[in-house]
Design an enzyme around this catalytic site. Structure first.
Site, PDB file in Angstrom:
ATOM      1  NE  ARG A 143      -3.600  -0.212   2.799  1.00  5.91           N
ATOM      2  CZ  ARG A 143      -4.883  -0.494   2.614  1.00  5.91           C
ATOM      3  NH1 ARG A 143      -5.245  -1.743   2.334  1.00  5.91           N
ATOM      4  NH2 ARG A 143      -5.808   0.425   2.713  1.00  5.91           N
ATOM      5  CE1 TYR A 146      -4.597   7.137  -2.934  1.00  4.85           C
ATOM      6  CE2 TYR A 146      -5.034   6.182  -0.771  1.00  4.85           C
ATOM      7  CZ  TYR A 146      -5.375   7.059  -1.793  1.00  4.85           C
ATOM      8  OH  TYR A 146      -6.486   7.867  -1.658  1.00  4.85           O
ATOM      9  CB  THR A 211     -14.016  -0.989  12.406  1.00  5.00           C
ATOM     10  OG1 THR A 211     -12.870  -0.233  12.824  1.00  5.00           O
ATOM     11  CG2 THR A 211     -14.360  -2.037  13.443  1.00  5.00           C
ATOM     12  CG  ASP A 272      -7.223  -4.629   5.462  1.00  4.66           C
ATOM     13  OD1 ASP A 272      -7.476  -3.736   4.652  1.00  4.66           O
ATOM     14  OD2 ASP A 272      -8.104  -5.202   6.141  1.00  4.66           O
TER      15      ASP A 272
END
Length: 312
Positions: A143, A146, A211, A272
């Site tokens: 990731r 980004y 969440t 994540d």
């Protein structure tokens, strides 16, 4: 009538903002290279005399000489599938591209508005996240193209405001959903709706306990405009502080679509985040804003939009 330059205006958020601006009678020029933006998102604007579209990559200087009042930056692949498909472009648009846009704003003495992201907080240890939290980001991973691109852009914006006097405004967007999302963009709301409407299993990663907070696009655009038309520096978190697990979201989508699809589980992707929820105290204070659309209502509207696209 003010002139708004909307970079990335053929994308999800950009096109929704343009719709609002044109309905208010403003003059809008969209700049988009269409790597991830869609012409279908802006087709309805072409008959409006206040609208212009330039197919152009902001990594190159913009050939615009007529007066600009606002430079609005929505130009960057924003979904996991897109920025993994275009990692170098993602890094460059938030570095070279943002510098070009800041230079343009400086030249025109225009207000520069930038959409940053909650991804600058990474997998946070602070919960909910305030604007003062510095984040917990992996700079070397799936990731990072980004996350670090957006963090670099923020640093560049800081310099142009402090050293060159550019009037800048910066928000950090948390998960947003609604009409004009791409069905295959990899975002969880669009993925669940697409899978449910097609009668396919809904893919939940891990146990689904991670969440997110979901802000309906109309609420997001209202906050954006309040920030754009102010002289507030930011950064300011813009999102919905109501928090849901991925499993709860999947169950809501199944109930609202009436789908008989099942929920299946797959391994968690690398890096994540386990939790993501904005503290919007600053948005309430500075912008007199908080979201109004509840998740159930917003999902209903988004599902109906997806259904209409399937029938076209």
């Amino acid at each position: 009538m003010k002139h708004y330059l909307v970079c990335g205006g053929a994308g999800f958020l950009g096109a929704n903002l343009v719709d609002r601006l044109l309905n208010e009678g403003e003059r809008v020029t969209i700049v988009d290279n269409l790597i991830t933006g869609l012409l279908s998102n802006i087709e309805e604007f072409k008959s409006n005399p206040n609208f212009r579209f330039l197919e152009h990559d902001v990594r190159r200087p913009l050939p615009i000489n007529d007066k600009i009042d606002y430079v609005l930056n929505y130009a960057c692949p924003a979904s996991p599938l897109d920025y993994r498909r275009y990692p170098v472009e993602t890094l460059e648009v938030s570095s070279v591209g943002v510098k070009n846009l800041l230079e343009l704003a400086k030249k025109h003495q225009a207000r520069f508005f930038h959409t940053s992201t909650s991804e600058v907080y990474g997998d946070p240890l602070e919960h909910p996240q305030t604007e003062k939290y510095w984040g917990r980001v992996n700079s070397y991973g799936e990731r990072s193209c980004y996350d670090e691109a957006k963090r670099y852009a923020e640093a560049l914006i800081y310099i142009y405001r402090k050293d060159f006097g550019v009037n800048t405004g910066l928000i950090r967007i948390f998960n947003t959903y609604g009409p004009k999302m791409k069905p295959f963009d990899g975002r969880v709301v669009s993925t669940f709706i697409r899978q449910a409407l097609a009668g396919k299993d809904l893919t939940v990663f891990g146990e689904g306990r991670q969440t997110r907070s979901f802000c309906y696009v109309d609420d997001q655009i209202e906050a954006n405009l309040r920030m754009i038309r102010s002289d507030i520096e930011g950064p300011i978190n813009i999102g919905n502080p109501e928090e849901f697990t991925m499993l709860e979201l999947a169950e809501k989508v199944l109930a609202l679509t009436g789908s008989k699809s099942k929920i299946i589980h797959k391994p968690l992707p690398e890096d994540d985040p386990g939790q993501r929820r904005p503290d919007i105290s600053l948005a309430k204070k500075e912008l007199d804003w908080e979201p109004k659309v509840k998740l159930k209502e917003g999902l209903k509207k988004t599902i109906e939009w997806f259904k209409r696209q399937k029938s076209k």
